[in-house]
Design a protein around this motif. Structure first.
Motif, short mmCIF file in Angstrom:
data_model
loop_
_atom_site.label_atom_id
_atom_site.label_comp_id
_atom_site.label_asym_id
_atom_site.label_seq_id
_atom_site.Cartn_x
_atom_site.Cartn_y
_atom_site.Cartn_z
N GLY A 1 0.82 -1.21 0.00
CA GLY A 1 0.00 0.00 0.00
C GLY A 1 0.85 1.26 0.00
N HIS A 2 1.93 1.26 0.79
CA HIS A 2 2.80 2.43 0.83
C HIS A 2 3.59 2.59 -0.46
CE1 HIS A 2 1.81 2.80 5.07
NE2 HIS A 2 2.47 3.94 5.08
N SER A 3 3.98 1.48 -1.09
CA SER A 3 4.68 1.58 -2.37
C SER A 3 3.82 2.30 -3.40
CB SER A 3 5.06 0.19 -2.88
OG SER A 3 5.97 -0.44 -2.02
N VAL A 4 2.53 1.97 -3.41
CA VAL A 4 1.61 2.60 -4.36
C VAL A 4 1.34 4.05 -3.98
CG1 VAL A 4 -0.76 2.57 -5.22
CG2 VAL A 4 0.52 0.43 -5.02
N LEU A 5 1.06 4.29 -2.70
CA LEU A 5 0.62 5.62 -2.28
C LEU A 5 1.75 6.64 -2.27
CD1 LEU A 5 -1.90 4.70 0.56
CD2 LEU A 5 -2.40 5.53 -1.75
N LEU A 56 7.07 4.20 -11.86
CA LEU A 56 7.70 2.97 -11.39
C LEU A 56 6.70 1.89 -11.04
CD1 LEU A 56 10.60 4.25 -9.10
CD2 LEU A 56 10.82 3.09 -11.28
N VAL A 57 5.57 2.28 -10.43
CA VAL A 57 4.62 1.30 -9.93
C VAL A 57 3.39 1.18 -10.81
CG1 VAL A 57 5.35 1.61 -7.55
CG2 VAL A 57 3.51 3.02 -8.44
N SER A 58 3.41 1.79 -11.98
CA SER A 58 2.29 1.67 -12.89
C SER A 58 2.19 0.25 -13.41
CB SER A 58 2.44 2.64 -14.07
OG SER A 58 2.46 3.98 -13.60
N PRO A 59 0.96 -0.33 -13.50
CA PRO A 59 0.80 -1.69 -14.00
C PRO A 59 1.41 -1.84 -15.39
CG PRO A 59 -1.24 -0.90 -13.03
CD PRO A 59 -0.32 0.27 -13.10
N GLY A 60 2.13 -2.93 -15.58
CA GLY A 60 2.69 -3.22 -16.88
C GLY A 60 4.05 -2.63 -17.15
N LEU A 79 -5.08 -9.75 -7.94
CA LEU A 79 -5.55 -8.81 -6.92
C LEU A 79 -4.77 -7.51 -6.97
CD1 LEU A 79 -6.22 -11.14 -3.85
CD2 LEU A 79 -7.91 -9.99 -5.29
N HIS A 80 -3.46 -7.61 -7.22
CA HIS A 80 -2.67 -6.39 -7.31
C HIS A 80 -3.10 -5.55 -8.50
CE1 HIS A 80 0.54 -3.53 -7.13
NE2 HIS A 80 1.08 -3.96 -8.26
N GLU A 81 -3.34 -6.18 -9.64
CA GLU A 81 -3.79 -5.44 -10.82
C GLU A 81 -5.18 -4.84 -10.60
OE1 GLU A 81 -3.56 -8.15 -14.05
OE2 GLU A 81 -1.37 -8.29 -14.02
N LEU A 82 -6.02 -5.56 -9.87
CA LEU A 82 -7.39 -5.09 -9.65
C LEU A 82 -7.42 -3.92 -8.68
CD1 LEU A 82 -10.41 -5.59 -10.20
CD2 LEU A 82 -10.41 -7.17 -8.24
N PHE A 83 -6.57 -3.96 -7.65
CA PHE A 83 -6.62 -2.94 -6.60
C PHE A 83 -5.35 -2.09 -6.55
CE2 PHE A 83 -9.28 -6.45 -4.78
CZ PHE A 83 -10.51 -5.80 -4.92
N LEU A 110 -6.50 5.06 -5.12
CA LEU A 110 -7.73 5.18 -4.33
C LEU A 110 -8.06 3.87 -3.65
CD1 LEU A 110 -10.14 6.82 -3.38
CD2 LEU A 110 -11.32 6.21 -5.51
N CYS A 111 -7.91 2.76 -4.35
CA CYS A 111 -8.17 1.45 -3.74
C CYS A 111 -7.21 1.20 -2.58
CB CYS A 111 -8.03 0.34 -4.78
SG CYS A 111 -9.31 0.33 -6.06
N ALA A 112 -5.91 1.49 -2.81
CA ALA A 112 -4.93 1.30 -1.75
C ALA A 112 -5.27 2.18 -0.55
CB ALA A 112 -3.53 1.62 -2.27
N SER A 113 -5.78 3.37 -0.79
CA SER A 113 -6.14 4.28 0.30
C SER A 113 -7.28 3.71 1.13
CB SER A 113 -6.55 5.64 -0.27
OG SER A 113 -5.55 6.20 -1.08
#
Length: 312
Positions: free
Chosen positions: A26-30, A42-46, A122-126, A130-133
């Motif tokens: 969650g912190h990596s994304v946020l 860096l953390v964008s899917p794909g 699940l990682h791709e879905l969330f 906003l989902c991570a938040s």
């Protein structure tokens, strides 16, 4: 392109948040979303498949964290491995180490089965900020619930004694005498197989971005009657094979052509992650001897709520 600065910052964050009950993924994304720019890319899917091998980098960070945990608890792991070998050879449970080995194996089964199947979907879905938040906020709520369970189920010395007595009727692993109120593998070995399975299933919730592996596992331990310091140690021990296993499955990513030219930053970030993990577990093992999950719960709720406002 992954820089040394990015590798160091993300490695430090990963090492701390993987063991603090506040969600490393969650912190990596946020954090990347809050900073924006190249950090967000860096953390964008794909991205791993299109030039920025972030997945390979994350694999290195996870392996470094697992190695740090093994190093910190090396005496315990030597006992557990020896106990497992002896248990398999003799076919019975005679020691605390043998019972600990059985509990860790059983508790690892749920994430061992569900992790490879659900982690990436699940990682791709969330993966959206906003989902991570939202899930980080819910993680804080779960930690508060865990503290409520601790207060309801907090074992007394007499309750420990009765638990040991029940185990004594089935194996010779434990004594009837109540142990002192301190960190000890005997308290953890008093868990039964159903407890281990339940905690193992709770741990799988961390496959959702924003939920903490350590936090959920600790709450599972509190639910089954452990105190904070015992629940924390079991969470760290249980996290080790899960983190290491997930990392080893993705090791080919590290040797792939995507990492050409940035293996230096990846190695540097892994070293930083391993060091921060070591310091984190050292701090938390002492912290939970006298303190609770509530500060982490408050942090998750505040950080999650601010992020919800930011990314709505």
């Amino acid at each position: 392109m992954l820089t040394y600065l990015q590798a160091a910052v993300i490695g430090a964050v990963q090492g701390v948040t993987e063991l603090f009950p506040i969600s490393s993924l969650g912190h990596s994304v946020l954090i990347a979303a809050w900073v924006g720019g190249d950090w967000q890319k860096l953390v964008s899917p794909g991205e791993s498949a299109t030039g920025t091998p972030y997945l390979a980098f994350v694999v290195a960070l996870h392996v470094a964290t697992a190695v740090a945990l093994i190093g910190y608890y090396w005496r315990t792991w030597c006992d557990i491995v020896t106990g497992f070998v002896t248990m398999m050879r003799k076919g019975r449970l005679d020691t605390v180490a043998q019972r600990m080995a059985l509990l860790i194996v059983v508790a690892t089964i749920p994430v061992g089965i569900l992790g490879p199947l659900l982690e990436r979907p699940l990682h791709e879905l969330f993966a959206a900020p906003l989902c991570a938040s939202i899930f980080l906020t819910l993680n804080g709520v779960v930690l508060i619930v865990g503290e409520g369970l601790r207060r309801r189920n907090e074992p007394t010395l007499a309750e420990y004694g009765r638990r040991f007595a029940r185990q004594q009727t089935r194996t010779t692993v434990l004594t009837i005498e109540a142990p002192p109120r301190r960190q000890s593998d005997r308290q953890l070995a008093a868990l039964d197989i159903r407890d281990a399975i339940g905690i193992g299933f709770v741990q799988t919730g961390a496959l959702i971005t924003g939920f903490s592996r350590a936090g959920l596992t600790m709450v599972g331990g509190l639910w089954r009657g452990l105190e904070n310091q015992h629940a924390a140690k079991f969470a760290f021990l249980l996290a080790t094979p899960a983190i290491l296993g997930a990392g080893l499955l993705e090791i080919p990513e590290l040797a792939g052509p995507e990492t050409h030219g940035i293996r230096g930053p990846i190695l540097f970030g892994a070293l930083v992650s391993g060091l921060s993990s070591w310091l984190a577990v050292r701090f938390l093992e002492r912290y939970f001897q006298t303190r609770t999950l509530l500060p982490f719960a408050i942090y998750c709720i505040i950080a999650g709520a601010l992020s919800i406002i930011r990314f709505s």
